[in-house]
Design an enzyme around this catalytic site. Structure first.
Site, PDB file in Angstrom:
ATOM      1  N   GLY A  24      14.488  37.523 -42.905  1.00 25.27           N
ATOM      2  CA  GLY A  24      15.778  36.821 -43.235  1.00 25.27           C
ATOM      3  C   GLY A  24      16.178  37.506 -44.627  1.00 25.27           C
TER       4      GLY A  24
ATOM      5  N   ASP B  83      21.753  22.304 -43.038  1.00 25.93           N
ATOM      6  CA  ASP B  83      21.877  23.419 -42.033  1.00 25.93           C
ATOM      7  C   ASP B  83      21.731  23.316 -40.732  1.00 25.93           C
ATOM      8  OD1 ASP B  83      23.320  25.920 -41.547  1.00 25.93           O
ATOM      9  OD2 ASP B  83      21.501  27.021 -42.068  1.00 25.93           O
TER      10      ASP B  83
END
Length: 638
Positions: free
Chosen positions: A82, A196
């Site tokens: 990521g 998130d």
């Protein structure tokens, strides 16, 4: 000591790039030729030709030195990458424990903000101790590289589940939301806001044996506290946002999070409501909007109503979701205790006759029971306080129960007998089957397809699939799934049984896959369909196509691929033509058909076969298409 700045030797680079499917086949040979002609290093040329990027180079350097990158850990394989770093499957050597090992990218080590954020994530996750949150085991720095060892989760994320199976039923969605709320409640006790929450950050796993969840309901593990905001105090607040940046996923973010980083636990409540809406509708909230439109809608317009998006949703569920999605944080729930109580009440009034859900799962410190002292939840059944009648659609009066001719004692006896009978039926249907004897099984000719065929590859993207390694894309020209030296898996879709009381993977089915023509000119390439993967073994059955030959054998399902053919079942097929493969899972074993002809009969490999299949590409530009699943049933004697 492994210094990440030390380049790989040329031959190590070639070997690792091919082993992990980053460069292979003709591309690798072209690179060797260019290196020989120019005298330059293969790493330099590979980066220049964009055969790999800087992150892949970092991964290759790490994988080439599996036991020296992080002391005390042996790195086994790449899990994912990521913006912050790379996650590997690794073994913690002193305990023999498999972990997910997250490391900062070497290319980002000079980014002070990134390093601070990574360290903050480690400290944040390290404080959390809850069964619905991924646990942190270890954190440190070696040779300038930061690492975080976390609990390794063997499952799929909720986003993949929704893409593969479609919207969830209300009871399942609420059961998952209840677990997320419990985990977030624990985080809120430590002044931690996740920031998130979304389907991709909710991992679904099989609950431990004896864990108090309804049959068929997955356990949720909340992942990625990398955006978490520690609210030690309003005056002394540590923000994890870059200058003039907003972190999070816009479709699920609370309106106040788009304007300021000064948010509290109610921002996570909004994100949970958006995730619930996604679970029930099968699509993101505010889908189809550009970012500017989305932000404007969240800040100025009324939030979406579940009743408008899902007209069949029950009224209590709609009220719950709509309150979570309130634009004003003050209109949401005042505490997680209030939210969890509302979820429990909503579950009670849903279709309890079809699915039995726990009325409460108390966690110490989540605010739902001040007297609770246990760290893990205790189960309570919905038989306490079932509604007097089944709930009906909104606006329709509920029908009263019919008069009961028997007294309470007779009714209890009847219920006890019914529960015992249901237990026996469930045991007969769902307990693991004993492995079949190691002889070729007999195929039942009465098998017939049930229901509609399910397209497991839609010809447009890889949604619902789980790439294990290598590169997988879809070919727009012929709607094929194309792989470069990789492995990709798909779970067998769920089916509802016993009047909707349990959803589980189909047990008997027919899987159809088309092996597209092989590219010409490379004898070392192969296509594979793998099945019968066992949790306690590293191998699976495999149907491998190489050149003009199809052969059954066994193959390990982790790189590097090693194929052991069986003596029987060699089939000749032209390499320049497509091949239709049919895999049947019948009660007696596995059956493989090629272009309609039976070529192999195989016994089950064990009692722990995964409900999934895998496609493997050994080489570049190998394609599969028309992946269909048909459920099977069999004639019964009168």
């Amino acid at each position: 000591m492994h210094d990440p700045s030390v380049p790989l030797r040329d031959e190590d680079f070639y070997a690792e790039a091919e082993r992990w499917g980053m460069i292979s086949g003709g591309r690798l040979e072209d690179l060797r030729s260019s290196v020989a002609a120019s005298g330059r290093s293969p790493v330099e040329l590979a980066l220049e030709k964009q055969l790999i990027d800087a992150v892949q180079l970092d991964v290759l350097q790490t994988l080439s030195r599996p036991e020296s990158t992080i002391p005390g850990y042996r790195i086994e394989a790449l899990i994912g990458r990521g913006g912050m770093g790379v996650v590997y499957r690794a073994t913690q050597l002193n305990l023999g424990r498999t972990v997910a090992l997250k490391t900062i990218l070497v290319s980002r080590m000079a980014d002070r903000d990134m390093l601070d954020r990574f360290e903050r994530e480690a400290r944040t996750v390290g404080q959390l101790r809850h069964p619905n949150i991924i646990a942190a085991h270890d954190f440190g720095r070696h040779a300038g590289r930061l690492y975080l060892a976390m609990e390794l989760i063997e499952g799929i994320d909720l986003d993949v589940r929704i893409k593969g199976e479609g919207p969830l039923d209300e009871l399942t969605a609420l059961g998952l939301a209840r677990q997320v709320a419990s985990g977030l409640s624990h985080a809120a006790q430590l002044h931690i806001v996740h920031r998130d929450i979304k389907p991709a950050n909710l991992m679904l796993v099989a609950p431990p044996e004896g864990y108090p969840l309804p049959v068929g309901l997955p356990m949720v593990k909340i992942a990625d506290f990398g955006l978490a905001l520690l609210q030690e105090s309003v005056e002394d607040e540590t923000r994890l946002t870059a200058a003039n940046a907003t972190l999070g996923s816009p479709h699920y973010m609370a309106p106040e999070q788009m304007e300021s980083s000064d948010v509290d636990f109610r921002a996570d409540m909004y994100s949970l409501g958006a995730t619930l809406l996604h679970m029930l509708s099968g699509r993101q909230p505010f889908s189809g909007m550009k970012l500017r439109q989305l932000v404007t809608a969240k800040l100025t317009e009324a939030p979406p109503s579940l009743a408008d998006i899902c007209p069949d949703a029950e009224e209590p569920t709609c009220r719950l979701v709509d309150r979570l999605l309130a634009r004003d944080p003050g209109d949401r729930f005042a505490s997680y205790a209030e939210l969890i109580a509302e979820i429990d009440a909503t579950i009670r009034v849903l279709d309890a006759a079809m699915v039995s859900m726990p009325a409460r799962l108390d966690h110490a410190g989540d605010g739902t029971d001040d007297a609770a002292t246990d760290e893990f939840p205790t189960a309570r059944t919905l038989l306490e306080g079932l509604p007097a009648s089944r709930i009906t659609k909104r606006g329709q009066p509920a029908e009263s129960d019919a008069p009961r001719p028997n007294g309470p004692r007779s009714m209890r006896r009847l219920l006890t007998a019914a529960v015992l009978l249901l237990t026996l039926v469930l045991a007969a249907l769902f307990l693991p089957r004993q492995p079949a004897p190691a002889v070729a099984p007999v195929r039942d000719p009465t098998a017939r397809r049930v229901g509609k065929s399910e397209h497991l590859f839609n010809g447009r993207d890889t949604g619902g699939w789980r790439p294990e390694y290598g590169n997988w894309v879809w070919n727009r020209d012929n709607a094929a799934l194309r792989g470069d030296n990789g492995l990709i898996a798909h779970q067998i879709p769920l089916e509802t049984t016993l009047g909707g009381a349990r959803a589980q993977p189909a047990e008997f089915y027919e899987l159809e896959v088309v092996f597209c023509p092989l590219p010409s000119g490379d004898a070392g390439i192969a296509q594979e369909l793998r099945f019968g993967v066992c949790d306690d073994e590293a191998t699976a059955y495999a149907l491998r196509r190489t050149g003009d030959t199809l052969q059954i054998g066994e193959c390990n399902h982790r790189p590097p691929p090693q194929f052991q053919p069986r003596d029987e079942s060699v089939t000749q097929v032209p390499s320049d033509r497509a091949v239709a493969v049919t895999l049947e899972r019948q009660p007696t074993g596995w059956f493989v058909l090629v272009n309609g002809d039976l070529v192999a009969s195989l016994p089950f490999r064990g009692t722990r076969e995964r409900p999934e299949f895998q496609l493997a590409a050994i080489g570049d530009d190998l394609e599969f298409s028309d992946v269909l699943l048909n459920r099977l049933e069999f004639a019964t004697e009168n």
